[in-house]
Design an enzyme around this catalytic site. Structure first.
Site, PDB file in Angstrom:
ATOM      1  N   ARG A 163       0.838  -1.194   0.000  1.00  0.00           N
ATOM      2  CA  ARG A 163       0.000   0.000   0.000  1.00  0.00           C
ATOM      3  C   ARG A 163       0.877   1.251   0.000  1.00  0.00           C
ATOM      4  O   ARG A 163       2.033   1.200   0.413  1.00  0.00           O
ATOM      5  CB  ARG A 163      -0.905   0.021   1.238  1.00  0.00           C
ATOM      6  N   LYS A 190      -2.794  -1.532   7.070  1.00  0.00           N
ATOM      7  CA  LYS A 190      -4.198  -1.299   7.389  1.00  0.00           C
ATOM      8  C   LYS A 190      -4.657  -2.149   8.566  1.00  0.00           C
ATOM      9  O   LYS A 190      -5.466  -1.709   9.385  1.00  0.00           O
ATOM     10  CB  LYS A 190      -5.047  -1.602   6.156  1.00  0.00           C
ATOM     11  N   HIS A 267      -3.198   1.707  -5.541  1.00  0.00           N
ATOM     12  CA  HIS A 267      -4.033   0.541  -5.273  1.00  0.00           C
ATOM     13  C   HIS A 267      -4.285  -0.278  -6.540  1.00  0.00           C
ATOM     14  O   HIS A 267      -4.535  -1.485  -6.459  1.00  0.00           O
ATOM     15  CB  HIS A 267      -5.359   0.979  -4.643  1.00  0.00           C
ATOM     16  N   ARG A 270      -1.720  -2.814  -6.755  1.00  0.00           N
ATOM     17  CA  ARG A 270      -1.986  -3.869  -5.769  1.00  0.00           C
ATOM     18  C   ARG A 270      -2.998  -4.880  -6.310  1.00  0.00           C
ATOM     19  O   ARG A 270      -2.797  -6.089  -6.197  1.00  0.00           O
ATOM     20  CB  ARG A 270      -2.487  -3.207  -4.484  1.00  0.00           C
ATOM     21  N   HIS A 294      -2.857  -9.923   3.987  1.00  0.00           N
ATOM     22  CA  HIS A 294      -4.239 -10.030   4.456  1.00  0.00           C
ATOM     23  C   HIS A 294      -4.356 -11.063   5.565  1.00  0.00           C
ATOM     24  O   HIS A 294      -3.692 -12.099   5.533  1.00  0.00           O
ATOM     25  CB  HIS A 294      -5.169 -10.430   3.312  1.00  0.00           C
ATOM     26  N   TYR A 303      -9.548  -8.896  -4.144  1.00  0.00           N
ATOM     27  CA  TYR A 303      -8.539  -8.182  -4.922  1.00  0.00           C
ATOM     28  C   TYR A 303      -8.306  -8.813  -6.294  1.00  0.00           C
ATOM     29  O   TYR A 303      -7.620  -8.250  -7.125  1.00  0.00           O
ATOM     30  CB  TYR A 303      -7.212  -8.152  -4.160  1.00  0.00           C
TER      31      TYR A 303
END
Length: 321
Positions: A163, A190, A267, A270, A294, A303
């Site tokens: 990120r 995050k 993003h 990503r 994650h 994603y």
């Protein structure tokens, strides 16, 4: 008579109690600022009514044309500071005016960058690097300069899937070029978890270049790695002690998107790396989950963009004569 409570006073008390990240505090201030500007530059928290909030909602969604997710994000911020102010007796109102004003967001497919778009990005940046090496620089401020620095940003995002906040939190000591590992800090993640990503052969040359140039400019092990202030010719930014924050990154991607005639964002890289990895025959969902950091496979699946080529082949095979 007690002075009326202001948004600034509530924010300061909220930050003192919550101990949020710097970027999170910035986002709270931005949302509050936009609400105040909508109300002609001045409004007291205690005087805000549900009608005021609904008028703001109409303005954000209809007049500004912002997304429902953006509106809901604004509501989340405002509702949190109002809950804090009410529960701590900072304002005297019976109900939070930001309750029950969210809207159901549209579910949109995840955005990736196509192979052609990736090539276009590389061509634009490589040409810019060539011009810089020849001593040709834009006389006006240009968000793409220095191009070698921003190309390193692009390739780091492209080949790690990290990120933008994780990139901004990287320190020189987080890069182990010998083992080929980047340590991503919890404060930039995050989910507040540390994890590692590998340094690939394609990323290594530019990452090494950035690392060594930073050291040559006096950077220490604990200093920010991606700090444009060390390398820019803009005298306003030439403060080595100051870290790079989100604004230069946003300005770069705005300018790059304009040059490429497509939306380019951290993003999107990503989502693209997750999708590309899952297209490979030896794909591993666990590998993608580990790369993106994650905590849940379900999040990782969000994603991954559907492989239209595989779907088309399967459909054609199913209905073959």
């Amino acid at each position: 008579m007690k002075d009326a409570m202001t948004f600034e006073a509530i924010l300061e008390d909220y930050f003192l109690n919550k101990f949020l990240r710097e970027a999170t505090e910035w986002s709270y201030r931005k949302v509050v600022k936009t609400f105040i500007e909508f109300n002609k530059g001045y409004i007291l928290p205690e005087s805000v009514t549900r009608t005021d909030v609904l008028k703001w909602r109409r303005y954000v969604l209809n007049d500004q044309g912002l997304s429902k997710r953006t509106w809901n994000n604004k509501v989340t911020h405002m509702r949190a500071i109002y809950n804090h102010a009410i529960s701590n007796g900072m304002i005297n109102i019976p109900d939070n005016p930001f309750n029950q004003v969210i809207v159901k967001p549209d579910i949109k497919r995840k955005k990736t960058l196509s192979g052609e778009q990736m090539k276009k990005i590389d061509l634009i940046m490589e040409r810019k690097i060539e011009l810089e090496d020849m001593g040709v620089n834009d006389p006006r401020p240009n968000a793409l300069e220095p191009a070698w620095f921003w190309m390193t940003v692009i390739e780091t995002l492209k080949y790690t899937g990290m990120r933008q906040n994780q990139l901004l939190h990287l320190r020189l000591c987080d890069i182990d070029l010998k083992l080929g590992i980047i340590e991503l800090r919890a404060e930039g993640s995050k989910n507040h978890r540390e994890h590692r990503v590998p340094v690939t052969a394609r990323l290594r040359p530019r990452l090494e270049q950035l690392y060594h140039r930073a050291v040559q400019r006096g950077a220490k092990k604990g200093d920010q790695l991606f700090n444009i202030n060390r390398f820019t010719q803009n005298k306003k930014r030439m403060t080595k002690a100051k870290n790079m924050d989100h604004p230069p990154l946003r300005a770069f991607f705005r300018r790059l998107s304009k040059e490429c005639h497509c939306d380019v964002s951290p993003h999107r890289f990503r989502h693209t790396i997750a999708t590309d990895l899952m297209k490979r025959p030896e794909r591993s969902l666990n590998d993608v989950q580990m790369l993106l950091g994650h905590s849940s496979v379900a999040v990782t699946l969000e994603y991954v963009e559907a492989n239209m080529d595989n779907l088309r082949r399967n459909l054609e095979s199913a209905y073959a004569a």
